[in-house]
Design an enzyme around this catalytic site. Structure first.
Site, PDB file in Angstrom:
ATOM      1  N   LYS A   1       0.836  -1.208   0.000  1.00  0.00           N
ATOM      2  CA  LYS A   1       0.000   0.000   0.000  1.00  0.00           C
ATOM      3  C   LYS A   1       0.859   1.241   0.000  1.00  0.00           C
ATOM      4  CE  LYS A   1      -1.805   1.610   4.021  1.00  0.00           C
ATOM      5  NZ  LYS A   1      -1.550   3.015   4.352  1.00  0.00           N
ATOM      6  N   ASN A   2       1.853   1.324   0.903  1.00  0.00           N
ATOM      7  CA  ASN A   2       2.587   2.573   1.090  1.00  0.00           C
ATOM      8  C   ASN A   2       3.600   2.827  -0.005  1.00  0.00           C
ATOM      9  OD1 ASN A   2       1.011   3.016   3.269  1.00  0.00           O
ATOM     10  ND2 ASN A   2       2.531   2.379   4.779  1.00  0.00           N
TER      11      ASN A   2
ATOM     12  N   CYS B   1      -5.214  12.347  12.460  1.00  0.00           N
ATOM     13  CA  CYS B   1      -6.000  11.110  12.414  1.00  0.00           C
ATOM     14  C   CYS B   1      -5.858  10.486  13.801  1.00  0.00           C
ATOM     15  CB  CYS B   1      -5.479  10.191  11.329  1.00  0.00           C
ATOM     16  SG  CYS B   1      -3.850   9.600  11.685  1.00  0.00           S
TER      17      CYS B   1
ATOM     18  N   ARG C   1      -0.048  14.304  12.845  1.00  0.00           N
ATOM     19  CA  ARG C   1       0.424  14.183  11.462  1.00  0.00           C
ATOM     20  C   ARG C   1       0.761  15.539  10.819  1.00  0.00           C
ATOM     21  NH1 ARG C   1      -1.408   9.027  10.010  1.00  0.00           N
ATOM     22  NH2 ARG C   1       0.287   8.930   8.520  1.00  0.00           N
TER      23      ARG C   1
ATOM     24  N   ASP D   1       3.961   0.320  12.290  1.00  0.00           N
ATOM     25  CA  ASP D   1       2.757  -0.259  11.674  1.00  0.00           C
ATOM     26  C   ASP D   1       2.530  -1.703  12.084  1.00  0.00           C
ATOM     27  OD1 ASP D   1       3.018   1.492   8.486  1.00  0.00           O
ATOM     28  OD2 ASP D   1       2.393   2.118  10.477  1.00  0.00           O
TER      29      ASP D   1
ATOM     30  N   ARG E   1      -8.925  -0.351   4.133  1.00  0.00           N
ATOM     31  CA  ARG E   1      -8.044   0.673   3.536  1.00  0.00           C
ATOM     32  C   ARG E   1      -6.705   0.058   3.146  1.00  0.00           C
ATOM     33  NH1 ARG E   1      -6.914   5.409   7.281  1.00  0.00           N
ATOM     34  NH2 ARG E   1      -5.406   5.636   5.608  1.00  0.00           N
TER      35      ARG E   1
HETATM   36  C1  EPZ Z   1       3.979   6.802   6.550  1.00  0.00           C
HETATM   37  O1  EPZ Z   1       3.202   7.836   7.132  1.00  0.00           O
HETATM   38  C2  EPZ Z   1       3.022   5.633   6.364  1.00  0.00           C
HETATM   39  N1  EPZ Z   1       1.937   6.030   5.467  1.00  0.00           N
HETATM   40  C3  EPZ Z   1       2.459   5.213   7.719  1.00  0.00           C
HETATM   41  O2  EPZ Z   1       1.649   4.060   7.496  1.00  0.00           O
HETATM   42  C4  EPZ Z   1       3.617   4.823   8.633  1.00  0.00           C
HETATM   43  O3  EPZ Z   1       3.104   4.493   9.912  1.00  0.00           O
HETATM   44  C5  EPZ Z   1       4.595   6.001   8.740  1.00  0.00           C
HETATM   45  O4  EPZ Z   1       5.038   6.390   7.423  1.00  0.00           O
HETATM   46  C6  EPZ Z   1       5.818   5.640   9.573  1.00  0.00           C
HETATM   47  O5  EPZ Z   1       6.465   4.533   9.021  1.00  0.00           O
HETATM   48  C7  EPZ Z   1       2.164   6.051   4.132  1.00  0.00           C
HETATM   49  O6  EPZ Z   1       3.250   5.750   3.658  1.00  0.00           O
HETATM   50  C8  EPZ Z   1       0.999   6.440   3.263  1.00  0.00           C
HETATM   51  P1  EPZ Z   1       6.043  10.019   8.910  1.00  0.00           P
HETATM   52  P2  EPZ Z   1       3.842   9.337   7.259  1.00  0.00           P
HETATM   53  O7  EPZ Z   1       6.007  11.292   8.145  1.00  0.00           O
HETATM   54  O8  EPZ Z   1       4.660   9.611   6.055  1.00  0.00           O
HETATM   55  C9  EPZ Z   1       6.275  13.236  12.313  1.00  0.00           C
HETATM   56  C10 EPZ Z   1      -0.234   2.719   7.699  1.00  0.00           C
HETATM   57  O9  EPZ Z   1      -0.827   2.188   8.660  1.00  0.00           O
HETATM   58  N2  EPZ Z   1       6.269  14.232  11.236  1.00  0.00           N
HETATM   59  O10 EPZ Z   1       7.247   9.134   8.813  1.00  0.00           O
HETATM   60  O11 EPZ Z   1       2.747  10.257   7.603  1.00  0.00           O
HETATM   61  C11 EPZ Z   1       4.873  12.625  12.499  1.00  0.00           C
HETATM   62  O12 EPZ Z   1       4.104  13.436  13.353  1.00  0.00           O
HETATM   63  C12 EPZ Z   1       0.248   4.142   7.809  1.00  0.00           C
HETATM   64  O13 EPZ Z   1       0.008   2.140   6.607  1.00  0.00           O
HETATM   65  C13 EPZ Z   1       6.534  15.562  11.553  1.00  0.00           C
HETATM   66  O14 EPZ Z   1       6.758  15.906  12.706  1.00  0.00           O
HETATM   67  O15 EPZ Z   1       4.782   9.124   8.513  1.00  0.00           O
HETATM   68  C14 EPZ Z   1       5.152  11.281  13.112  1.00  0.00           C
HETATM   69  O16 EPZ Z   1       5.277  11.420  14.521  1.00  0.00           O
HETATM   70  C15 EPZ Z   1      -0.049   4.746   9.156  1.00  0.00           C
HETATM   71  N3  EPZ Z   1       6.526  16.489  10.564  1.00  0.00           N
HETATM   72  C16 EPZ Z   1       6.519  10.905  12.542  1.00  0.00           C
HETATM   73  O17 EPZ Z   1       7.063  12.098  11.950  1.00  0.00           O
HETATM   74  C17 EPZ Z   1       6.292  16.160   9.246  1.00  0.00           C
HETATM   75  O18 EPZ Z   1       6.322  17.057   8.367  1.00  0.00           O
HETATM   76  C18 EPZ Z   1       6.447   9.830  11.474  1.00  0.00           C
HETATM   77  O19 EPZ Z   1       5.679  10.348  10.434  1.00  0.00           O
HETATM   78  C19 EPZ Z   1       6.029  14.802   8.941  1.00  0.00           C
HETATM   79  C20 EPZ Z   1       6.030  13.856   9.951  1.00  0.00           C
END
Ligand code: EPZ
Length: 416
Positions: free
Chosen positions: A22-23, A117, A122, A305, A397
C-alpha cells in the site's frame, strides 16, 4: 456498516500470498504524475486507499485505465487541475504526496490539509520546509496548503525527523528541479527505495535511497515505463504475527524477507520458528511464546505499523512484555479494546506494559485505525468465543481480501 465475525481458537495453517505494498503504491501513483508518457504499474493492491487516490488523480484530469486485477495505466497530460478538494482528501491523508509532483511539474498545487488522524497530529512542517528550500512559496489558507513556484532549484535539506512522507514528497519535487538536491537524515523504509527505483526507471537520477543521504540530480522531464511495486511488508507481518499468535504453521508467499527482518528478529526472540528462503517465509509456533520488549523506530527499527498486531499476540503470552511507541504520539489506544477482551495492559504515555493472561474472551470491538483493526483480527483469532469487529472500513483501507486470505489458512471469519 459492515462487520467481521471471528470464532476464535483455530490455529492458522497453509499458504497465503501477499499483495503489493500500500505505502509504496500510494507514493508511486503520486510520482506517476511527473511522467510525460504513460506509466503502467503492476502488483497494485485492490484496497480502498489506492482506489481513492486513483479517483483523486482521475478527477484532476489524469487518465487512469485499469488493466487487469492489479495493474493500472496512468497518463498525465501537460495540463491538469492542481486543486484537490477537501471532501476527497479527508478520505486519504496520503493525498498530501501529490504536493511534490504537482509543484515539480505544474508549478502549482492546492491540497486540502489532510488533518490529523487517530494515531497522531500528522503535521507537514518537514514537507513544507523541503519545498521552500527548493524555491516554492507555500501558504496555509482556509484549510488548504497552497504552493506555487517557477522551476524548482536543487538545495541541501536536512530533515529534523526521518519522515517517510516528507522524504518521498521532497524527493519527487527534486527530480525535475534544476541542479542537485542533497537530502539528509531521510527515511530508509523499503518504500522509499521502491519509489526511487521507480523514478529512476523513468529517467530520474536518484542515488542513496535506503541510506541516510539521498542525492538527486534534476532532469528536464521523465518518460514513461512499466514498474511492479514491492510486496506489502506490513500485510506480510500481520499474517506472520497471526500465525505465531494462533500457534500455527503458515507459509507467506511473495515477500522480500529483508523487509521484515526487524519483525523476524522479534518473533524468534518470542520463541517462534521463522524459516526464510527467497521470497517465502514460514512461521511455525509450536512452543509456548516468550514475553518480549518492543520499541518502535524508523526503519530499520521495529515498524510502528506492526506495533498493535504484536500487542495483540503478547496479551496471552505468560509474563510481562513492554511496548514503547516512539513514532506516533497516540498509537496505543487499541489497548483499550484488548482490555475489553480481558487483556491486562497498563498504558502510560508512549509505553504499554502487558501482563499475559490465560486467554482473551471474544467481544464486540471497534477498529480505531487501520492497524488497530488488523490487531483486533489477531485478538479475535486467539480469543475464546466470538468476536465482532465494526468499523471494518479502516481494515479495508490497507488489506486486500483479508477474510478470504484468512479463511484459506483455516480461520473461522466472515463479513456481514
Ligand atoms: C507513513 O506515514 C506511512 N503512510 C504510515 O503508514 C507509517 O506508519 C509512517 O510512514 C511511519 O512509518 C504512508 O506511507 C501512506 P512520517 P507518514 O512522516 O509519512 C512526524 C499505515 O498504517 N512528522 O514518517 O505520515 C509525524 O508526526 C500508515 O500504513 C513531523 O513531525 O509518517 C510522526 O510522529 C499509518 N513532521 C513521525 O514524523 C512532518 O512534516 C512519522 O511520520 C512529517 C512527519
Amino acid at each position: 456498516m459492515q462487520k467481521l465475525y471471528i470464532k476464535g481458537g483455530k490455529s492458522l495453517k497453509g499458504t497465503v500470498r501477499i499483495s503489493g505494498a500500500k505505502n509504496a503504491a500510494l507514493a508511486i501513483i503520486s510520482a506517476s504524475l511527473l511522467a510525460q508518457e504513460t506509466v503502467c504499474l503492476d502488483n497494485i493492491p485492490d484496497i480502498t486507499d489506492v482506489n481513492v487516490l486513483l479517483d483523486i488523480v482521475a478527477n484532476l484530469g489524469v487518465e487512469v485505465v485499469r488493466k487487469g486485477p492489479d495493474s493500472v495505466e496512468i497518463t498525465t497530460p501537460d495540463r491538469i487541475s492542481t486543486i484537490t478538494p477537501y471532501r476527497e482528501v479527508k478520505k486519504l491523508r496520503a493525498s498530501n504526496l501529490l504536493l511534490g509532483p504537482l509543484l515539480a511539474r505544474f508549478c502549482n498545487a492546492e491540497i486540502a490539509l489532510p488533518g490529523g488522524c487517530n494515531i497522531g497530529s500528522r503535521p507537514m512542517d518537514l514537507h513544507i520546509k523541503g519545498f521552500e528550500a527548493l524555491g516554492a512559496a507555500l501558504s496555509l489558507e482556509h484549510g488548504f496548503i497552497k504552493g506555487c513556484c517557477s522551476r524548482l532549484t536543487g538545495s541541501k535539506i536536512y530533515l529534523d525527523f526521518p519522515s517517510v512522507g516528507a522524504t518521498e514528497n521532497i524527493m519527487m519535487a527534486a527530480v525535475l528541479s534544476k541542479g542537485q538536491t542533497v537530502l539528509e537524515n531521510v527515511a530508509k523504509e523499503p518504500e522509499i527505495v521502491d519509489l526511487a527505483n521507480f523514478l529512476n526507471s523513468l529517467g530520474a537520477k536518484i542515488r542513496g535511497a535506503g541510506t541516510d543521504v539521498i542525492k538527486i540530480d534534476g532532469v528536464d522531464q521523465l518518460g514513461g515505463g512499466r514498474y511492479s511495486v514491492i510486496p506489502d511488508r506490513i500485510e506480510a507481518g500481520t499474517f506472520m504475527v497471526a500465525a505465531a499468535a494462533t500457534h500455527g504453521n503458515v507459509t507467506i508467499e511473495n515477500i522480500i524477507s529483508t523487509h521484515v527482518e526487524p519483525l523476524i528478529a522479534k518473533l524468534r526472540e518470542a520463541n517462534v520458528e521463522v524459516l526464510e528462503e527467497d521470497e517465502i517465509i514460514r512461521v511455525i509456533a509450536r512452543e509456548e511464546l516468550r514475553p518480549i520488549d518492543i520499541k518502535t523506530l524508523p526503519y530499520p527499527g521495529f515498524p510502528t505499523d506492526m506495533q498493535s498486531q504484536v500487542m495483540a499476540m503478547l496479551t496471552v503470552v505468560k509474563g510481562t512484555s513492554v511496548i514503547v511507541e516512539n513514532v506516533f504520539e497516540n498509537r496505543l489506544q487499541v489497548a483499550d479494546e484488548f482490555k475489553r477482551m480481558g487483556a491486562k495492559i497498563k498504558v502510560e504515555g508512549r509505553t504499554a506494559v502487558i501482563q499475559g493472561v490465560q486467554r482473551l474472551q471474544g467481544a464486540q470491538v471497534k477498529a480505531s485505525d487501520l492497524r488497530a483493526g488488523a490487531a483486533l483480527i489477531v485478538a479475535g483469532l486467539i480469543a475464546d468465543g466470538d468476536t465482532e469487529i465494526c468499523n471494518t472500513f479502516y481494515i479495508d483501507r490497507g488489506y486486500e481480501k483479508i477474510e478470504q486470505k484468512l479463511i484459506s489458512i483455516g480461520a473461522d471469519i466472515s463479513r456481514i
